[in-house]
Design an enzyme around this catalytic site. Structure first.
Site, PDB file in Angstrom:
ATOM      1  N   CYS A 149       0.643  -8.939  13.270  1.00  0.00           N
ATOM      2  CA  CYS A 149       1.765  -9.484  11.762  1.00  0.00           C
ATOM      3  C   CYS A 149       1.184  -8.914  10.765  1.00  0.00           C
ATOM      4  CB  CYS A 149       0.973 -10.458  11.667  1.00  0.00           C
ATOM      5  SG  CYS A 149       0.876 -12.397  12.188  1.00  0.00           S
ATOM      6  N   PHE A 206       6.908 -11.768   5.984  1.00  0.00           N
ATOM      7  CA  PHE A 206       5.891 -12.316   4.975  1.00  0.00           C
ATOM      8  C   PHE A 206       6.702 -11.079   4.539  1.00  0.00           C
ATOM      9  CE2 PHE A 206       3.656 -13.312   1.551  1.00  0.00           C
ATOM     10  CZ  PHE A 206       3.796 -14.367   0.978  1.00  0.00           C
ATOM     11  N   THR A 213       5.754  -9.682   2.559  1.00  0.00           N
ATOM     12  CA  THR A 213       4.743  -8.481   1.694  1.00  0.00           C
ATOM     13  C   THR A 213       4.792  -7.367   2.689  1.00  0.00           C
ATOM     14  OG1 THR A 213       3.100  -9.948   1.743  1.00  0.00           O
ATOM     15  CG2 THR A 213       3.543  -9.992  -0.181  1.00  0.00           C
ATOM     16  N   LYS A 214       4.814  -7.179   3.919  1.00  0.00           N
ATOM     17  CA  LYS A 214       4.327  -6.952   5.060  1.00  0.00           C
ATOM     18  C   LYS A 214       5.575  -5.578   5.490  1.00  0.00           C
ATOM     19  CE  LYS A 214       2.257 -10.346   7.404  1.00  0.00           C
ATOM     20  NZ  LYS A 214       1.821 -10.749   6.323  1.00  0.00           N
ATOM     21  N   ASN A 215       5.301  -4.573   5.651  1.00  0.00           N
ATOM     22  CA  ASN A 215       5.831  -3.113   5.900  1.00  0.00           C
ATOM     23  C   ASN A 215       7.586  -3.802   6.062  1.00  0.00           C
ATOM     24  OD1 ASN A 215       2.954  -3.115   5.596  1.00  0.00           O
ATOM     25  ND2 ASN A 215       3.206  -1.077   6.943  1.00  0.00           N
TER      26      ASN A 215
END
Length: 396
Positions: free
Chosen positions: A159, A183, A185-187
């Site tokens: 994740c 989500f 904020t993920k890469n």
């Protein structure tokens, strides 16, 4: 100067035109559920990771739960995992009725320590969930070797590590099945919640597809047949409109979930996926800048194993004076994040498992010392220099 931990507004400004255009196309199509964008994104993501099957779901936690269910893990089983990660890793194990068994981590990479796994295996152990924490892949060769020796399944929690590589192979293609989160904020993040399950196993893929939509329809019947040893042809689902009416969804074969990636999120992710490697390379360059300029300080900078490509979902430092330093940075307009102040084995939710302070010393040590500083592809040279300047000022 004010510098956030992650700047989603800056990222959006670089892709605004394409995102807006794709999202408006979804609105005008009125196909909001399991439409063309979802199908195409699943195909594109699978090709990117290098796997046969990609099954999109509502979020990363659902991905973990559904993957565990597809592996047949449930009541009375044990699953080995790390205590130094977000709660959903262990929560998903508990959700399917199994028990998380925590294994300590390496102090340098923060990932589960394979040398500690074997002694925790019992007759109830069914799987290992390594987490590629903060964007660095775990020691997958050693983990897979242990799993094969004891006939265990390996579920990668990727994740935080989309685009990361272990010995030139993408995370997600290193175990039996893997999970990703999108989500924001993920890469690779969407404009809400989203997740993905990937696997090369045809049968696991069918079960996951069935479980994400109430165990219904064509995939529900295929999964039911597979699980019950029934060999019969299943009529192909040719329905094109899953938003208004799909008659096959009223035939249910398994107890499943309602967990789907919607068309709008898929449309956003399709814009971002081709840019992911470039963004990850910028994160790596930012990390190199930090490493170079902070190596002479009292701070402990991140370690990267020689055989991995770390994608720095977070850039983590260690300090003996974390609380003072975090407050000092806040006063100077620099955002920070503490991941994770309480390791999972000491969370109140798992008090019944009997872990005590000192049970897993490395995870406990890191929980008191680690913190993240700003890390995103759009960081400017001026921002990076200011962050380093303030960290050195505190260090004097």
């Amino acid at each position: 100067m004010q510098i956030p931990l992650i700047n989603l507004k800056k990222q959006y400004e670089t892709i605004r035109e394409d995102v807006d255009k794709n999202v408006l196309r979804v609105f005008s199509s009125a196909q909001y559920i399991m439409g063309e964008n979802v199908k195409q994104f699943e195909k594109e993501f699978g090709e990117y990771i290098g796997v046969k099957h990609s099954i999109s779901v509502g979020n990363g936690t659902d991905a973990l739960v559904i993957a565990l269910k597809a592996l047949g893990i449930g009541e009375g089983d044990e699953v080995i995992t790390t205590p130094f990660t977000f709660f959903s890793t262990a929560e998903s194990i508990s959700t399917v009725g199994a028990v998380p068994v925590f294994v300590d981590v390496r102090r340098d990479t923060f990932n589960i320590d394979p040398a500690e796994i074997e002694e925790k295996i019992t007759s109830k152990t069914k799987a290992i969930i390594p987490v590629h924490i903060f964007g660095q892949p775990a020691d997958m060769d050693e983990i897979n070797e242990i799993a094969q020796r004891y006939n265990l399944k390996v579920l990668e929690d990727a994740c935080q590590a989309v685009g990361a590589e272990y010995k030139h192979k993408k995370t997600g293609a290193l175990g039996d099945i893997a999970c990703f989160s999108f989500f924001p904020t993920k890469n690779l993040g969407c404009a809400g919640d989203g997740g993905m399950i990937v696997t090369d196993d045809d049968n696991l893929a069918v079960v996951c597809r069935a479980l994400r939509t109430h165990g219904s329809g064509e995939n529900g019947q295929k999964a039911y047949n597979f699980l019950n040893g029934i060999n019969e042809e299943v009529e192909e689902d040719k329905s094109e409109d899953n938003t208004v009416y799909n008659p096959l969804k009223y035939y249910n074969y398994l107890i499943g979930y309602n967990s789907r990636l919607d068309e709008i999120q898929a449309a956003v992710l399709r814009v971002k996926l081709p840019l992911l490697d470039g963004w990850n390379d910028k994160r790596r360059k930012n990390a190199e800048f930090y490493n170079r300029n902070l190596s002479g300080t009292k701070l402990t900078i991140p370690h990267e194993d020689d055989y991995v490509k770390h994608v720095y979902h977070m850039y983590m430092l260690q300090s003996e004076r974390r609380e003072e330093l975090v407050e000092f940075l806040k006063e100077n307009g620099i955002a920070t994040g503490i991941y994770y102040p309480v390791p999972l084995h000491l969370q109140k939710a798992y008090i019944n498992l009997g872990y005590k302070e000192g049970s897993l010393p490395n995870a406990e040590y890191l929980s008191k010392r680690t913190f993240a500083i700003p890390m995103f592809a759009e960081l400017t040279d001026e921002e990076k220099k200011y962050i380093v300047e303030k960290l050195k000022e505190f260090d004097e």
